[in-house]
Design a protein around this motif. Structure first.
Motif, mmCIF file in Angstrom:
data_model
loop_
_atom_site.group_PDB
_atom_site.id
_atom_site.type_symbol
_atom_site.label_atom_id
_atom_site.label_comp_id
_atom_site.label_asym_id
_atom_site.label_seq_id
_atom_site.Cartn_x
_atom_site.Cartn_y
_atom_site.Cartn_z
ATOM 1 N N GLU A 164 -39.862 -13.784 -4.389
ATOM 2 C CA GLU A 164 -40.459 -14.735 -3.451
ATOM 3 C C GLU A 164 -40.442 -14.212 -2.031
ATOM 4 O OE1 GLU A 164 -39.891 -19.359 -1.974
ATOM 5 O OE2 GLU A 164 -38.999 -18.717 -3.866
ATOM 6 N N LYS A 202 -40.952 -11.681 -14.850
ATOM 7 C CA LYS A 202 -42.278 -12.304 -14.779
ATOM 8 C C LYS A 202 -42.589 -12.727 -13.340
ATOM 9 C CE LYS A 202 -42.469 -14.057 -19.531
ATOM 10 N NZ LYS A 202 -42.498 -15.257 -20.397
ATOM 11 N N ALA A 203 -41.589 -13.292 -12.654
ATOM 12 C CA ALA A 203 -41.785 -13.652 -11.246
ATOM 13 C C ALA A 203 -42.065 -12.412 -10.412
ATOM 14 C CB ALA A 203 -40.555 -14.393 -10.715
ATOM 15 N N GLU A 253 -36.021 -13.859 -9.047
ATOM 16 C CA GLU A 253 -37.002 -14.829 -8.546
ATOM 17 C C GLU A 253 -36.915 -14.958 -7.029
ATOM 18 O OE1 GLU A 253 -36.055 -18.274 -10.838
ATOM 19 O OE2 GLU A 253 -37.122 -17.567 -12.625
ATOM 20 N N SER A 254 -35.694 -14.975 -6.492
ATOM 21 C CA SER A 254 -35.552 -15.112 -5.037
ATOM 22 C C SER A 254 -36.060 -13.866 -4.328
ATOM 23 C CB SER A 254 -34.096 -15.406 -4.664
ATOM 24 O OG SER A 254 -33.257 -14.283 -4.853
ATOM 25 N N ASP A 298 -32.101 -13.628 -13.539
ATOM 26 C CA ASP A 298 -33.365 -14.343 -13.352
ATOM 27 C C ASP A 298 -33.445 -14.957 -11.955
ATOM 28 O OD1 ASP A 298 -34.663 -13.885 -15.791
ATOM 29 O OD2 ASP A 298 -33.697 -15.590 -16.763
ATOM 30 N N LEU A 299 -32.397 -15.665 -11.544
ATOM 31 C CA LEU A 299 -32.421 -16.320 -10.227
ATOM 32 C C LEU A 299 -32.468 -15.301 -9.100
ATOM 33 C CD1 LEU A 299 -30.050 -19.432 -10.415
ATOM 34 C CD2 LEU A 299 -32.519 -19.278 -10.802
ATOM 35 N N LYS A 308 -37.294 -13.622 -17.404
ATOM 36 C CA LYS A 308 -38.049 -14.611 -16.630
ATOM 37 C C LYS A 308 -38.205 -14.145 -15.184
ATOM 38 C CE LYS A 308 -38.033 -19.485 -15.264
ATOM 39 N NZ LYS A 308 -37.184 -20.675 -15.084
ATOM 40 N N GLY A 309 -37.155 -13.567 -14.642
ATOM 41 C CA GLY A 309 -37.235 -13.035 -13.280
ATOM 42 C C GLY A 309 -38.224 -11.891 -13.169
ATOM 43 N N ARG A 357 -45.779 -11.397 -8.388
ATOM 44 C CA ARG A 357 -45.869 -11.143 -6.944
ATOM 45 C C ARG A 357 -46.003 -9.654 -6.645
ATOM 46 N NH1 ARG A 357 -44.479 -15.557 -3.625
ATOM 47 N NH2 ARG A 357 -43.949 -17.423 -4.824
#
Length: 199
Positions: A121, A144-145, A117-118, A113-114, A141-142, A149
């Motif tokens: 971004e 979804k990020a 997400e990074s 996930d982390l 969850k990642g 984007r």
């Protein structure tokens, strides 16, 4: 490169996997060409209390250069970077890798996930995300990020994955762009990056 859509040219691939992931990574990385034009960053859940030889094993079975990620190094094309045991792997602007011992996420460190997400971004629509076999929900969850984007999400087909938990969680969480059996994933990544396959 003929047919490549420069406006959506991919610049990085991020992979998340857990149980069964060693065999899955051997298959995917082993099928990528030596001149793969973007870096690959990987979270594989590992025993936090022991050193790992996974990077060396994957390096021997892949035409890519595979290594444990080091804090502050730049991710380069033709190489794959594996999160070390008990460290989160993040990617910052310019492809700089960051290792972190911040809190576990959903009981795991490193966390897909982390990482996702990074990468989402920094790279947005220029990122490819891939979720392979594994138990639990890490990566959903990642993902979804990633989709928020406009990144592209590829999941191993849960019906054929050794452990369906992680890919199924991603399929349940977002509108996955491609759901493929393991043996087809590397070819799809290459074709997407070369622009010879559309979604």
């Amino acid at each position: 490169m003929p047919g490549r859509l420069e406006s959506t040219a991919y610049q990085i691939v991020a992979i998340g996997t857990s149980a069964g992931g060693v065999k899955a990574l051997v298959r995917v990385l082993g099928d990528l060409p030596a001149d793969f034009p973007v870096p690959v960053v990987i979270v594989q859940h590992l025993d936090p209390h022991h050193d790992t030889i996974l990077a060396e094993l994957l390096d021997r079975r892949s035409r890519l250069r595979v290594k444990l990620a080091e804090d502050g190094e730049l991710a380069e094309p033709g190489a794959a970077y594996l999160a070390p045991p008990d460290r989160h792997l993040l990617v910052e602007t310019g492809g700089r890798l960051v290792l972190s011992k911040s809190d576990k996420v959903r009981f795991v460190r490193p966390s897909a996930d982390l990482l996702f997400e990074s990468v989402a971004e920094v790279y947005g629509p220029a990122a490819l995300f891939c979720v392979l076999t594994g138990t639990g929900f890490d990566g959903s969850k990642g993902a979804k990020a990633a989709t928020s984007r406009e990144g592209t999400v590829v999941a191993e087909d849960p019906s054929t994955a050794e452990f369906k938990g992680m890919p199924q969680a991603v399929v349940n969480a977002v509108a996955v762009d491609l759901v493929l059996p393991l043996n087809d994933i590397a070819g799809a990544l290459v074709a997407l990056i070369e622009g010879t396959r559309s979604l």
